[in-house]
Every structure is written in C-alpha cells, then in structure tokens.
Design a protein around this motif. Structure first.
Motif, short mmCIF file in Angstrom:
data_model
loop_
_atom_site.label_atom_id
_atom_site.label_comp_id
_atom_site.label_asym_id
_atom_site.label_seq_id
_atom_site.Cartn_x
_atom_site.Cartn_y
_atom_site.Cartn_z
N ALA A 277 -30.14 -36.24 26.73
CA ALA A 277 -29.28 -36.28 26.97
C ALA A 277 -30.17 -37.00 28.86
CB ALA A 277 -28.34 -36.36 26.28
N ALA A 278 -30.26 -35.97 29.36
CA ALA A 278 -30.17 -36.30 31.04
C ALA A 278 -31.66 -36.91 31.16
CB ALA A 278 -29.51 -35.14 31.41
N LEU A 279 -32.76 -36.08 30.58
CA LEU A 279 -33.20 -37.14 30.44
C LEU A 279 -34.09 -39.11 30.45
CD1 LEU A 279 -36.27 -34.44 29.64
CD2 LEU A 279 -35.49 -35.31 32.24
N THR A 280 -32.92 -38.98 29.30
CA THR A 280 -32.68 -40.39 28.83
C THR A 280 -31.97 -40.95 29.81
OG1 THR A 280 -33.08 -39.62 26.53
CG2 THR A 280 -31.90 -41.01 26.61
N ARG A 281 -30.69 -40.65 30.34
CA ARG A 281 -29.55 -41.14 31.21
C ARG A 281 -30.60 -41.43 32.67
NH1 ARG A 281 -26.76 -45.20 31.85
NH2 ARG A 281 -25.65 -44.95 33.65
#
Length: 120
Positions: A94-98
C-alpha cells in the motif's frame, strides 16, 4: 517481503521501469526519471528501501522503529527502511502504491494521459 518481491511489485505498477543508478541502487520510476522507490538504498545490496510518503504522514512514519528520513531525500518526504522491514507485506504494498500515486499526480496531465496513469 523480500527485495525481489518488492522489485516485482514495483514493476507491476502502471508505467514503472527500473534502472541501476549510483552504483547498485535499483531505482523505480515513471515518466522516464520520476522516482517513486529505491531498493538497495545506501546499503550495497542488503535490501534497504526508500520511497515517498504523504507529507502529513512523514513524521508519523519516522517515529516508528526501523524507519528513518531518507538521506538526501527527506525534504521531499521520503523515508528509508532497512531489513527486516518494519512493515508487513500488505502495508508495504500500500505504501509503495501510494508513493507511485504521489509521483504520478505531480506529472503534467499530458504525461499522465500518455502513460494511461490519469487517476481521475
């Protein structure tokens, strides 16, 4: 997640590509040179990871054990993680996607459209 799983995940994001820069750093970017993640960051192949986060979440992240401001990139709200990563696989994805979304959002609209990355 392992460094190879992180690399595979980053490359699945729309328009993402990988380059080697500054020695052994695996840099993931969109639109040619807009970085959203760096693997093996400042640790010569041991799997350190750095990526951009929302400015309002930056201080909360760096207060967590195992997460620090990314050297040279902290002013742009990048954080650095060392292995073992202090985030679970789901949170890390989720953090990498964000991070990818934050970088794409700053691209000119013509580039977002050209890369099929327009979030709207």
């Amino acid at each position: 997640m392992t460094p190879s799983q992180i690399a595979a995940f980053c490359l699945q994001l729309p328009g993402a590509r990988e380059d080697l820069k500054w020695g052994s750093n695996r840099v993931f970017s969109v639109a040619g040179n807009k970085m959203f993640a760096i693997l093996d960051f400042l640790d010569e192949g041991r799997g350190g990871l750095a990526f951009k986060v929302d400015s309002d979440l930056f201080l909360g992240y760096v207060d967590r054990p195992g997460i620090s401001p990314a050297p040279y990139l902290a002013r742009a709200h990048w954080i650095a993680l060392q292995r073992p990563y202090p985030m679970g696989a789901e949170e890390l994805r989720a953090a990498l996607t964000r991070s990818h979304q934050l970088v794409v959002a700053r691209l000119p609209k013509r580039l977002r459209l050209g890369l099929l990355l327009d979030p709207a």
